[in-house]
Structures are given as C-alpha cells and as structure tokens.
Design an enzyme around this catalytic site. Structure first.
Site, short mmCIF file in Angstrom:
data_model
loop_
_atom_site.label_atom_id
_atom_site.label_comp_id
_atom_site.label_asym_id
_atom_site.label_seq_id
_atom_site.Cartn_x
_atom_site.Cartn_y
_atom_site.Cartn_z
N PHE A 72 0.22 -5.65 -5.54
CA PHE A 72 0.85 -6.61 -4.62
C PHE A 72 -0.05 -7.85 -4.50
O PHE A 72 -1.27 -7.74 -4.45
CB PHE A 72 1.02 -5.92 -3.26
N ASP B 211 -3.62 1.38 -0.99
CA ASP B 211 -2.63 0.65 -0.21
C ASP B 211 -1.37 1.51 -0.15
O ASP B 211 -0.77 1.81 -1.18
CB ASP B 211 -2.34 -0.72 -0.83
N TYR C 35 5.85 -2.29 9.14
CA TYR C 35 7.18 -2.88 9.34
C TYR C 35 8.15 -2.53 8.22
O TYR C 35 9.29 -2.97 8.23
CB TYR C 35 7.10 -4.41 9.55
N LYS C 36 7.70 -1.75 7.23
CA LYS C 36 8.58 -1.34 6.14
C LYS C 36 9.24 -0.02 6.53
O LYS C 36 10.11 0.01 7.38
CB LYS C 36 7.78 -1.27 4.84
N ARG D 260 15.62 -5.24 -6.43
CA ARG D 260 15.03 -4.04 -5.83
C ARG D 260 16.01 -3.40 -4.88
O ARG D 260 16.45 -4.03 -3.92
CB ARG D 260 13.76 -4.39 -5.05
C1 LIG Z 1 4.10 -5.31 2.26
C2 LIG Z 1 2.76 -5.16 1.65
C3 LIG Z 1 1.65 -5.79 2.19
C4 LIG Z 1 1.84 -6.69 3.38
O1 LIG Z 1 0.70 -7.32 3.84
P1 LIG Z 1 0.81 -8.19 5.17
O2 LIG Z 1 -0.57 -8.50 5.53
O3 LIG Z 1 1.55 -7.40 6.19
O4 LIG Z 1 1.60 -9.42 4.85
C5 LIG Z 1 0.42 -5.56 1.61
N1 LIG Z 1 0.29 -4.76 0.52
C6 LIG Z 1 1.36 -4.13 -0.03
C7 LIG Z 1 1.19 -3.23 -1.21
C8 LIG Z 1 2.62 -4.33 0.50
O5 LIG Z 1 3.68 -3.73 -0.03
#
Ligand SMILES: *Cc1c(COP(=O)(O)O)cnc(C)c1O
Length: 392
Positions: free
Chosen positions: A116, A193, A218-219, A367
């Site tokens: 990511f 992560d 939030y996911k 997706r």
């Molecule tokens: C959604 C996501 C993030 C989000 O990071 P934020 O700091 O909340 O913007 C980070 N890493 C991964 C792998 C994600 O899927």
C-alpha cells in the site's frame, strides 16, 4: 445462490434495506444501526453528562481496553499488546522507527513494491531519516509477497521487514507464520499491516510470533471515516522498544506534568496524544457483533462471497475479456476480488451512476470488496450482472 447462514446479521447495518450494491466495505465499512444510538447516547449522557470526569471513568483506558478486545477477537493477541490511537500511517511511522532503532548496525528496510502506498512512503521516509536503504521485493501484482520472494532478499543487513497480510490490490493472503520466521532467521523484525485482514481473515499474531503490527479500523471494523488505527507490539519487546513521538499520553503519570518524558510501562507507551474517544465507539460495536457471530463464521462467509464473485466472473465476464487478478485458491485469498479489464475505469464510473459501488485500482482493476456481514450474495449477483451489461 449459495445459502447464507449469516444473512440475518446484514439487517444490523444502516442501509441494509436499500438497493445499493456496496462493494467498498473494504475501504469504508457500513455503520451499524446500533452505532447511531450509541453516538447519540454518548453525546447526551457520557460526554454531555460526565464531562471531564469521563477521562477518569473510562476514556483514559479506552485505547487499551478496546485494544485488548480487538486483539482477542481479530488478531490472536493476548491482552496488553494492542493499543488504539493515531492513523495507520502515523502508527507505521512510530513502529518502523522503533524497530529500526532496535536493530542498530543493520542498514536495510525490506518492503514489496506493491505494498500500500502509505507503507512504502513511510518506509522511504524512515529509511532516509535514519540513513538506511530500502530493499524492494518485486511481486506479481495479481499475487503478493511469498516466502520464496522474501527469503531471497533478507540478509544480515535487514533491520525490518514490512508486509501486508492481505494485499490491498490482489487480496493475496501472505503466510503470516512463514514470513515471520524468515525475517527472524535473518535476525530482523517484522511489521505486519493488517488493514485488509482485520475483520475478514483471522489473524494469529501471537502464534506467528510476530513482532509488530498495525491495522485500520474504518474498513472491515466499521469504525467510520478516519477512525483511529491499532498497533500491536509483542509483549517480549514492550520494555525495550521506544517510539519517536514522545507525548504525554504515553508517559508515566501524565497528569503530574513532569519536566521530562519517561515512557510508561507496557503498550501504553506507544500512545502519544489524547485518544479519539468518539471515533472508537463504532469499532467497539463491531467487536461486539463479531464476538456474537464468531470470527470463523465470518471468514467462512467471506470465502463464500469471494468464491461466488469469481464463479460469476468466470461464467459471465471472462468471455468479455475480464480476468481475475486475485488468487483463485481461497486459502491464499483475503476478503476481496480484483477483476481486470482494460476498460474498467469507464465501467467503474458507470457503475457508480447506477448505485453499484466498487472501487477502481489502476491499471484496469475493479475491486469487489465483500464485507462479510454487510454484503449479501444477492448484491454480488446484481453487481456482476451490472458489469456484464456495461461491457456489452
Ligand atoms: C487502508 C490502508 C491504510 C490506511 O492508512 P491511513 O493512515 O488510515 O490513511 C494503510 N495501509 C494499508 C495496507 C491499508 O489498506
């Protein structure tokens, strides 16, 4: 359509009655109906009524009490190792800095090229700040970071490996225990992560002997836009890791307001500033729900949904040039499916016009995010049918 033993739980979510097809619960989960009540009650009674007394009564400990519950329900983590606070990005920074400092003399951070963006950007920044190099792992973007690929790049130079458990693009499900072992055999630490796995795929951080982890709420944890992330630090590291944002909330006796920072004991030392109490309430509701359903049943439905999406794509879309850009073996796949077609960007824009909401990931990836408790098999049917129509 497959039988869905968890169907009744979908009614617990706001919007369950609408015709909208929501394929983006892996980016922003739907709220639970109970959360609307919880927030109202919180404003009127706990915040409005208890005022500053709320800190002593509950809020001060909430990052750790909620952390323990997230750890137990979603992460396979014993109490005392998970805290909620900051964004995933900020927690990535804090833990990467802590890890690099714990491996003096080592010169590389290993990260894969398809991780990511924020993970790659933060790793790049930490490497530059600390005088280290990034060591990239090249991966297949329809798959992800395998044990073989990782074993090829780690060495006595590696301070830290940063890996996503479920790849945000392909949904490739990495082997948590194998990758952790490979990092450890090289003398490195590993930072997982879990943003795309927490709440859809069972995670076993303690059993993997993972060192560090972060994840988003939030996911699949339905905490709402910008709800705070969680971090995990294995108990064996808690006394000797130190993080770079030395705030009062992670210090001993914050209310003594002492002259110097002394980190407090335990996972609390990874906190920095005042926690986002309101934004933790929705997450807590989701923990309650998954405790009721059981994480194994959630994963079973998640697998059922992704299998169904792939079967429909094979049946109705493959003749129109669509390929599945996610692992076909459910054992190597998380909670979403990416469908590839050169026209997908146009198709996704047209789907949004019709209240079918997936997201688009370049190049050519639609997706299909399938939040297990809030997505129905019927939504999958209608969503894939809409893609088929748009591809003509
Ligand atoms: C959604 C996501 C993030 C989000 O990071 P934020 O700091 O909340 O913007 C980070 N890493 C991964 C792998 C994600 O899927």
């Amino acid at each position: 359509m497959p039988h869905d033993p968890l169907q009744q739980y979908r009614d617990r979510f706001v919007g369950a009655e609408s015709d909208l097809v929501y394929f983006d619960g892996n980016s922003l989960g739907r709220p639970l109906k109970v959360t609307a009540e919880r927030l109202r009650e919180f404003v009127l009674e706990e915040w409005g009524g208890r005022l500053i007394r709320g800190w002593d009564e509950r809020w001060f400990d909430l990052p750790l009490t909620l952390g323990d519950r997230i750890g137990r329900t979603f992460l396979g983590a014993a109490p005392g190792q998970v805290a909620v606070g900051d964004s995933t990005t900020v927690l990535l920074y804090k833990l990467m800095r802590a890890a690099v400092a714990a491996r003096p003399g080592r010169t590389e951070i290993v990260v894969d090229r398809d991780n990511f963006p924020t993970d790659r950007y933060v790793a790049d920044g930490v490497a530059r700040e600390c005088g280290l190099a990034l060591r990239w792992v090249d991966v297949d973007t329809s798959a992800g970071i395998t044990a073989e690929l990782l074993a090829d790049v780690v060495s006595e130079r590696t301070a830290l490996v940063v890996a996503s458990h479920v790849a945000y693009r392909s949904a490739y499900l990495a082997d948590g225990s194998a990758l952790t072992r490979i990092a450890h055999d090289a003398g490195a630490l590993i930072l997982w992560d879990l943003s795309h796995s927490g709440g859809s795929v069972p995670v076993e951080l303690d059993a993997w002997q993972a060192d560090l982890a972060v994840g988003c709420t939030y996911k699949y944890l339905n905490g709402g836009p910008g709800s705070p992330a969680y971090c995990y630090v294995a108990a064996r590291h808690l006394d000797d890791l130190s993080q770079p944002i030395q705030g009062w909330m992670g210090a001993t006796d914050p209310f003594l307001m002492g002259p110097v920072y002394t980190p407090t004991q335990g996972i609390r030392r990874f906190l920095s500033g005042t926690p986002a109490v309101t934004a933790m309430l929705a997450v807590s509701d989701m923990v309650d729900l998954v405790d009721e359903v059981g994480m194994a049943a959630v994963r079973e439905k998640s697998v059922g949904l992704t299998e169904h999406a792939i079967a429909l794509a094979d049946e109705h879309l493959s003749g129109r040039g669509v390929t599945v850009a996610s692992p076909r073996d459910a054992g190597w796949r998380g909670g979403h499916v990416t469908l590839h077609h050169r026209d997908m960007q146009r198709v996704v824009a047209a789907l949004w016009e019709r209240d079918v909401i997936p997201d688009y990931r370049d190049p050519g990836g639609l997706r299909v995010g399938l939040s297990p408790l809030s997505t129905s098999y019927d939504e999958v049917d209608r969503g894939i049918a809409a893609v088929r129509e748009l591809l003509g």
